[in-house]
Write an enzyme that holds these catalytic residues in place. Structure first.
Site, PDB file in Angstrom:
ATOM      1  N   ASP A 103       5.658  -9.199  51.719  1.00 45.41           N
ATOM      2  CA  ASP A 103       6.008  -8.127  50.792  1.00 45.41           C
ATOM      3  C   ASP A 103       6.566  -8.781  49.520  1.00 45.41           C
ATOM      4  OD1 ASP A 103       6.831  -4.938  51.044  1.00 45.41           O
ATOM      5  OD2 ASP A 103       8.323  -6.069  49.929  1.00 45.41           O
ATOM      6  N   PHE A 152       4.994   1.445  52.161  1.00 45.51           N
ATOM      7  CA  PHE A 152       5.551   1.048  53.445  1.00 45.51           C
ATOM      8  C   PHE A 152       4.550   1.312  54.579  1.00 45.51           C
ATOM      9  CE2 PHE A 152       8.216   1.393  57.202  1.00 45.51           C
ATOM     10  CZ  PHE A 152       8.973   0.246  57.074  1.00 45.51           C
ATOM     11  N   VAL A 153       4.391   0.325  55.458  1.00 46.34           N
ATOM     12  CA  VAL A 153       3.449   0.469  56.586  1.00 46.34           C
ATOM     13  C   VAL A 153       4.154   0.228  57.917  1.00 46.34           C
ATOM     14  CG1 VAL A 153       1.373  -0.114  55.272  1.00 46.34           C
ATOM     15  CG2 VAL A 153       2.695  -1.948  56.325  1.00 46.34           C
ATOM     16  N   ASP A 159       7.543  -2.258  62.114  1.00 48.56           N
ATOM     17  CA  ASP A 159       8.403  -1.141  62.502  1.00 48.56           C
ATOM     18  C   ASP A 159       8.960  -0.363  61.319  1.00 48.56           C
ATOM     19  OD1 ASP A 159      10.174  -3.414  61.769  1.00 48.56           O
ATOM     20  OD2 ASP A 159      11.759  -1.995  62.295  1.00 48.56           O
TER      21      ASP A 159
HETATM   22  P1  IMP Z   1       9.438 -10.060  52.402  1.00 50.94           P
HETATM   23  O1  IMP Z   1      10.520 -11.093  52.613  1.00 50.94           O
HETATM   24  O2  IMP Z   1       9.852  -9.019  51.390  1.00 50.94           O
HETATM   25  O3  IMP Z   1       8.098 -10.663  52.086  1.00 50.94           O
HETATM   26  O4  IMP Z   1       9.307  -9.211  53.714  1.00 50.94           O
HETATM   27  C1  IMP Z   1       8.910  -9.761  54.870  1.00 50.94           C
HETATM   28  C2  IMP Z   1       9.359  -8.978  56.077  1.00 50.94           C
HETATM   29  O5  IMP Z   1       9.829  -7.653  55.769  1.00 50.94           O
HETATM   30  C3  IMP Z   1       8.170  -8.801  56.974  1.00 50.94           C
HETATM   31  O6  IMP Z   1       8.067  -9.886  57.847  1.00 50.94           O
HETATM   32  C4  IMP Z   1       8.468  -7.501  57.652  1.00 50.94           C
HETATM   33  O7  IMP Z   1       9.227  -7.752  58.810  1.00 50.94           O
HETATM   34  C5  IMP Z   1       9.275  -6.714  56.659  1.00 50.94           C
HETATM   35  N1  IMP Z   1       8.427  -5.770  55.911  1.00 50.94           N
HETATM   36  C6  IMP Z   1       7.997  -5.897  54.637  1.00 50.94           C
HETATM   37  N2  IMP Z   1       7.229  -4.860  54.260  1.00 50.94           N
HETATM   38  C7  IMP Z   1       7.176  -4.041  55.346  1.00 50.94           C
HETATM   39  C8  IMP Z   1       6.508  -2.774  55.595  1.00 50.94           C
HETATM   40  O8  IMP Z   1       5.814  -2.180  54.756  1.00 50.94           O
HETATM   41  N3  IMP Z   1       6.686  -2.272  56.842  1.00 50.94           N
HETATM   42  C9  IMP Z   1       7.429  -2.861  57.813  1.00 50.94           C
HETATM   43  N4  IMP Z   1       8.052  -4.041  57.610  1.00 50.94           N
HETATM   44  C10 IMP Z   1       7.936  -4.622  56.393  1.00 50.94           C
END
Ligand code: IMP
Ligand code: MG
Length: 174
Positions: A103, A152-153, A159
């Site tokens: 993300d 959001f997914v 989850d």
């Molecule tokens: P980042 O550090 O923002 O890249 O987010 C990584 C972590 O956030 C992922 O490994 C997920 O566990 C969680 N995450 C990010 N986007 C989503 C989403 O849309 N749905 C559910 N979990 C998410």
């Protein structure tokens, strides 16, 4: 599909997920032939992806899991996260990190920094999902399952507030 107060609609069905996961698995088989890669899944979200992609891996390889533990509640806003649960010595190993979704990219960047510090021979990323419009830091990603909109997914391991991991498809917020 409803989880708590939110309505979700299907984004990627089971057949499309499985087909793409098979493609990535076969690509990794040829890229990592004779390298005995160490696959490291990032819990909790990656558990289904890891289980399914490993069914396509036919080269000698190992698989393990880690968690990124936040120091405080503001994990998603970019707090430092500590890597826990790595039992393997990754020195001179070819590591393939398996992630459910990238993300902001902050989580995976932290993981990559820590693996490189520990002297891995190579560290590459295979992520099932990528939200290109949400990236806050550049990340070099070798294998991407699907690029998705910045919404959001849930499902297939991902989850919403701990719920919704137990589905075969991926759903997005309506
Ligand atoms: P980042 O550090 O923002 O890249 O987010 C990584 C972590 O956030 C992922 O490994 C997920 O566990 C969680 N995450 C990010 N986007 C989503 C989403 O849309 N749905 C559910 N979990 C998410
Ligand atoms: Mg995750």
């Amino acid at each position: 599909m409803k989880i708590k107060d939110k309505e979700f609609t299907i984004l990627i069905n089971e057949a499309d997920l499985q087909q793409r996961i098979g493609e990535i698995g076969r690509t990794i088989n040829s890229d990592y032939k004779d390298k005995k890669p160490l696959f490291i899944g990032i819990l909790n979200g990656s558990f289904m992806f890891v289980a399914d992609i490993m069914k396509h891996i036919s080269i000698p390889s190992e698989v393990s899991f880690i968690k990124m533990a936040s120091y405080n509640e503001m994990a998603s806003s970019g707090t430092v996260k500590e890597l826990i649960g790595l039992n393997e010595n990754i020195f001179k190993r070819h590591v393939v990190v398996l992630e459910d979704i990238i993300d902001s990219g902050l989580t995976i960047s932290g993981v990559l920094d820590q693996f490189r510090e520990r002297g891995a021979a190579s560290v590459e990323v295979a992520t099932l999902l990528l939200k290109p419009d949400a990236l806050k830091t550049p990340v070099d990603i070798k294998y991407t399952g699907f690029e998705i909109p910045n919404k959001f997914v849930v499902g297939y391991g991902l989850d919403y507030d701990g719920l919704g991991r137990n589905t075969r498809a991926i759903y997005q917020l309506k």
